[in-house]
Design an enzyme around this catalytic site. Structure first.
Site, PDB file in Angstrom:
ATOM      1  N   GLY A 108      21.408  99.008  50.864  1.00  0.00           N
ATOM      2  CA  GLY A 108      22.192  98.305  50.913  1.00  0.00           C
ATOM      3  C   GLY A 108      22.721  97.212  52.287  1.00  0.00           C
ATOM      4  CG  ASN A 157      21.537  98.771  47.650  1.00  0.00           C
ATOM      5  OD1 ASN A 157      22.533  98.211  46.892  1.00  0.00           O
ATOM      6  ND2 ASN A 157      21.065  98.729  47.939  1.00  0.00           N
ATOM      7  CB  SER A 160      18.250 101.461  46.567  1.00  0.00           C
ATOM      8  OG  SER A 160      17.465 101.471  47.994  1.00  0.00           O
ATOM      9  CB  SER A 161      14.226  97.019  47.556  1.00  0.00           C
ATOM     10  OG  SER A 161      14.811  96.334  46.555  1.00  0.00           O
ATOM     11  N   GLY A 380      13.867  99.278  56.000  1.00  0.00           N
ATOM     12  CA  GLY A 380      15.117  99.485  56.759  1.00  0.00           C
ATOM     13  C   GLY A 380      14.858 100.945  57.416  1.00  0.00           C
TER      14      GLY A 380
END
Length: 1063
Positions: A108, A157, A160-161, A380
């Site tokens: 996000g 998010n 989101s990936s 991340g």
């Protein structure tokens, strides 16, 4: 950068390297917040770009913005992701080496959007041809495809990936984008079969079900309702307000077409997606084939396998014993595991096939020398309330990248110092190698212990894995469990948890599911079933590249470790650029800056560590030519031109500015400034100098421009004057010639003015006529009575003038008549009656003309009433009374008592004198015993009263009005009233017993003026006579107005008379 230093108090420092309190995390956050409040979401740490997600659209990504940043020095403009992309591109071209841009941050924070902006910038800034445009279109449109298959909604998010992506953008020697290649890392396949509450499966499932065409859904055996599929509703969040699955499907479908997916490839990819989607609800139908539902038949049809073979693969396991094979039936739990494993395998391998297909479409066909810029969009650091195997792998990846990040940063700093011959000072920083070894070390690392536990015979569980970790890592300073912790820490740990002290902070992991997720086994007999498929894509996805021996396949953690080491090798061979993405708040609301959340991200992204490394030694460095070009106005010796070597010019400049020896160092090609305050002081001095220089330059330029402008204006004025004088002279000559001709004609016309119209006098006569008419237009009479102001016409216009005078008179009369109101008409009618009765017969008549008549002068309920003075018949004593006229009789009233009543039918006549007095005598028949004799009265409004009496009594004009001086006192007895003129009006009883009435004398002038008004009335009557006979009302109104004019004249006579008396 330097251009915005003067605004640092308002918008903050745009490079954290120039922050005085560079070791203070609070100062770091304050600077971020100050810039965020001004919608400045980008900030530098040297060449690292910090991006704060604003959660709103900003107008900073337009084509105009891209043009501004193209080919500009990195620090010349405010921080922007376009500046970083452009500098990486031009550095790659200049040095002919490979680069990569590492984009990191938590879910996000805007990593995917940042990679899109970089791709869009390269698509616009690179040279354009038809072939290159196709390549760029495929690179850009690969994003929506990979987002559909690899992104999903999570708690943090909506997009989101759930995989790591590394894309190489390939450039040729001219800098044209000629190809690309994508690598995917650790797709979260477990999301296919399980989602947490308020999370969704991958976007493609919902896009296909909600947006797929009816024919396609029918071919795949799908329904357009997500609630019919258990894999899609586990998170109870199938519909999301911020996501439009139907439109997204159209975008994906279009992107697949552009990337050279034919219709068959699109159907196959959808087919595999549909299979993975449908497995959950049909395991029992496949396992027990007594009843085959339509969905089961569709799955078998789409996979292209035999129903008995698939049933056998999902309900039993093949065990090999030397040369024999035995089928061991599954329990229900094992069957569910096999089903989920197959669904995950189908989706995961389809995703790999999809990435390979995209790579084929973007492949560079030219094998000549090329350079690349890599884009690494990686997950991340993640810290959730419950952290499992996925978070362990992601955080391990971030540990490795942080280690690489510090190494590359220190390496680049040290190389730059050595290249510039500046002494390198060792930098103190936290080396996270100990944590990386804790995870990946052979035989002792967490991954090795996890693999051993997955492979060892016996009943291995997640708790036995935790026990093995406690045995091998009991003394490690960065590893803690419930068993190994002290009493205080033990309260924060469950028995099934272990805690790692990462570089970004502590993270507690729950071991539940570690073994199963690490195994991710797909039984060999199920693989064999897939390899027998009639579908070529299925066979390709399950191709026999894996070892067919009895060796167990590599675990997920080991695969991830190997791919991560490969990625590290790729990155180490390239020059790094960094983008660190931060979330401003958890609620994704614009304008909100959560200090606690941002502080946490700053910590685990290692931004303070990076700043500490960049600030070791010198805060600012700049090439000599750039530094001298910018600040040379500050020194008279270097302004405006420095003829020598740039380094010598910089030395002269800093000496003039008073730099101390410990504040700067001179390198081979750059100057190094130790403290930001030194640069700020220089920049502030430059800002002051810049304004002075601007003023001087403006003055010089304005003087130069004004001189040139004056010369041009003077030359233009001279030319214009010359031309204008010539034009005026020619016009004057023409006017003089014309005047001579006109004067000649005028003189000839004047001389022949008395003759008939000829050629000589025609224009003169026309001039005379026009002149007279123009003068007449401005001097027309304004009043009907104006007989003298009409202009005397010339002889040729005598007849015309008379016609115009009559027409004008009629026009004024008509306007006058049209302005008469109904009330004025009634007054005029009454005044006309009065005129017939008294005109020329009584001296006071002219004074009464100007006084308007009223209906009554006593009460509104009586037809007419007026105060009078009654004189007694015997003695002529004056008594104030009221005369009241009703419809049938006249009454003399004293207060409320009726003194005398005279019926209109019994009234023989009325006597008045010819003088100006107000005496009225009512003649009453003496035969009536009830009557007392004739009635003598004095009335101030004589004409009004008698006119009202005539109208009410309907008398003839000649029958009832007598001008007699005799009256009947009573039956058989008469009295006499004598009338005379005098200086004063009076009424009294004479010695002879007669009633004497003395009235004011009327002068001859007054009588002449009355006669004049009568003449005017006759003239107006003659003018109105030609009007149509069917307009009697207009005539009445005209007569009333004429009476008003006469009244006005009479009023004037009376005023003049009073004035003469006063004199």
């Amino acid at each position: 950068m330097e251009g915005a230093l003067t605004a640092r108090d308002r918008v903050g420092i745009q490079d954290f390297v120039l922050l005085d309190a560079h070791t203070s995390e609070t100062a770091f956050l304050d600077n971020l917040k100050k810039r965020f409040s001004e919608d400045l979401i980008y900030t530098y740490i040297g060449t690292l770009l910090v991006s704060v997600n604003p959660y709103k659209e900003l107008d900073i990504y337009s084509k105009k913005q891209m043009d501004i940043y193209m080919g500009v020095n990195f620090f010349e403009l405010p921080p922007h992701i376009f500046a970083l992309a452009d500098n990486a591109y031009h550095t790659m071209l200049a040095e002919a080496n490979n680069h990569f841009i590492l984009i990191s941050g938590e879910s996000g924070a805007g990593k995917t959007e940042a990679s899109k902006k970089i791709l869009q910038y390269y698509a616009v800034s690179c040279p354009s041809t038809t072939l290159l445009d196709n390549v760029r279109d495929r690179m850009l449109l690969s994003n929506p495809v990979l987002e559909a298959f690899g992104n999903s909604k999570t708690l943090k998010n909506d997009n989101s990936s759930r995989f790591g992506k590394y894309m190489d953008i390939q450039f040729d020697i001219q800098g044209d984008a000629v190809g690309g290649h994508i690598l995917g890392y650790l797709l979260e396949k477990s999301r296919v079969v399980h989602q947490n509450h308020r999370e969704r499966n991958f976007h493609i499932f919902y896009q296909l079900v909600k947006g797929g065409e009816e024919d396609l859904l029918h071919q795949l055996g799908l329904e357009s309702n997500c609630q019919h599929y258990s894999y899609l509703v586990q998170g109870e969040c199938a519909n999301v307000a911020s996501i439009n699955d139907k439109n997204d499907w159209k975008t994906v479908r279009n992107a697949l077409s552009v990337i050279e997916f034919d219709e068959r490839d699109i159907q196959v990819s959808c087919c595999h997606t549909a299979c993975a989607n449908s497995f959950c609800d049909d395991i029992h139908s496949i396992a027990y084939c007594a009843i085959l539902c339509p969905t089961t038949l569709y799955i078998i049809f789409l996979l292209g396998v035999n129903v008995q073979v698939l049933q056998e693969g999902l309900t039993s396991r093949k065990i090999e014993a030397k040369t024999d094979e035995v089928l061991s039936p599954f329990t229900v739990d094992h069957a569910i595991y096999a089903r989920d494993a197959l669904a995950k395998a189908i989706y995961g391998r389809t995703f790999t096939w999809l990435v390979n297909k995209i790579n084929d479409s973007m492949e560079n066909k030219d094998s000549s020398c090329k350079t690349v810029i890599g884009l690494l969009d990686i997950y991340g650091f993640e810290v959730f309330y419950v952290n499992s195997f996925e978070q362990f792998c992601i955080n391990y990846c971030n540990e490795k990248l942080q280690q690489l990040f510090i190494q590359l940063t220190l390496k680049s700093e040290q190389e730059e110092y050595e290249a510039e011959n500046i002494g390198w000072e060792p930098v103190q920083f936290f080396n996270n190698k100990i944590i990386c070894d804790l995870v990946e070390e052979k035989h002792r690392g967490i991954i090795s212990v996890l693999d051993e536990e997955c492979l060892r015979p016996g009943e291995a569980t997640d708790l036995t894995f935790l026990e093995r970790l406690e045995e091998k890592l009991d003394s490690h300073p960065h590893f803690v469990t419930h068993k190994l912790a002290d009493k205080k820490t033990r309260k924060t740990l469950e028995r099934g948890d272990f805690r790692l002290l990462h570089y970004a902070g502590e993270v507690t992991y729950c071991v539940v599911g570690f073994l199963s997720k690490n195994n991710d086994l797909l039984y060999r007999n199920i693989k064999d079933v897939m390899r027998q498929s009639k579908n070529t894509i299925v066979r390709e996805c399950f191709a026999s590249k894996e070892s067919d021996g009895r060796r167990r396949p590599e675990t997920v953690a080991s695969q991830f470790k190997s791919s991560l080491l490969g990625l590290t090798d790729i990155l180490m061979s390239k020059e790094p650029w960094y983008v660190r993405c931060l979330k401003s708040n958890e609620s994704q609301q614009p304008g909100q800056f959560d200090d606690v959340l941002v502080r946490h991200q700053v910590k685990y992204l290692g931004l303070m560590e990076h700043l500490r490394v960049r600030r070791a030694g010198f805060a600012y460095r700049c090439r000599y030519d750039v530094f001298l070009q910018r600040y040379k106005p500050l020194c008279p010796a270097t302004w405006p031109y420095w003829r020598g070597v740039a380094a010598e010019g910089v030395e002269v400049l800093v000496q003039h500015l008073g730099y101390l020896p410990d504040e700067y160092k001179m390198g081979r090609t750059k100057i190094f400034i130790r403290h930001p305050r030194t640069l700020f002081a220089t920049e502030d001095a430059f800002e002051v100098c810049k304004h002075d220089l601007a003023s001087r330059i403006q003055a010089q330029y304005k003087a130069y421009w004004q001189k040139g402008q004056f010369r041009r204006q003077k030359e233009a004025a001279t030319k214009i004057e010359t031309c204008w004088r010539g034009v005026q002279a020619r016009k004057a000559k023409g006017r003089r010639q014309w005047a001579v001709k006109v004067i000649k004609k005028f003189i000839k016309g004047y001389m022949a003015r008395g003759e008939a119209k000829t050629t000589d006098n025609s224009e003169y006569l026309a001039f005379v006529r026009q002149n007279y008419l123009n003068r007449l237009k401005d001097n027309l009479p304004k009043m009907v009575l104006d007989k003298t102001s009409w202009l005397t016409p010339p002889p040729v216009l005598t007849e015309t003038s008379e016609i115009l005078r009559q027409l004008h008179m009629r026009l004024m009369v008509r306007k006058y008549i049209r302005g008469i109101t109904a009330q004025q008409k009634a007054q005029l009618q009454l005044k006309g009656i009065t005129s017939v009765i008294f005109k020329g017969k009584k001296d006071s008549y002219p004074q009464s003309v100007s006084q308007p008549y009223v209906d009554t002068r006593i009460s509104q309920y009586i037809v007419y009433s007026i105060p009078i003075v009654k004189y007694d018949r015997n003695g002529f004593k004056a008594r104030p009374r009221q005369l009241i006229l009703t419809q049938t009789a006249a009454y003399v009233v004293d207060d409320a008592k009726i003194k005398q009543r005279v019926l209109y039918t019994t009234l023989k006549g009325v006597s008045v004198s010819t003088l100006s007095d107000g005496i009225i005598i009512f003649h009453i028949p003496s035969e009536d015993d009830k009557q007392k004799g004739d009635l003598i009265m004095q009335c101030d409004h004589l004409f009004e009263a008698l006119t009202k009496l005539r109208v009410l009594g309907e008398y003839d004009y000649d029958m009832w009005l007598f001008f007699s001086v005799k009256f009947q006192m009573k039956a058989g007895k008469e009295g006499i009233v004598e009338f005379s003129s005098g200086q004063e009006s009076m009424v009294y009883k004479d010695k002879n017993g007669h009633l004497m009435v003395v009235s004011d004398a009327v002068t001859a002038a007054e009588r002449g003026l009355v006669a004049c008004s009568q003449t005017c009335l006759c003239c107006l009557g003659q003018l109105l006579w030609p009007l149509p006979h069917n307009l009697p009302q207009i005539w009445d109104q005209a007569r009333a107005q004429l009476v008003r004019i006469t009244c006005f004249l009479l009023t004037f006579i009376l005023a003049a008379r009073r004035m003469s008396r006063l004199q």
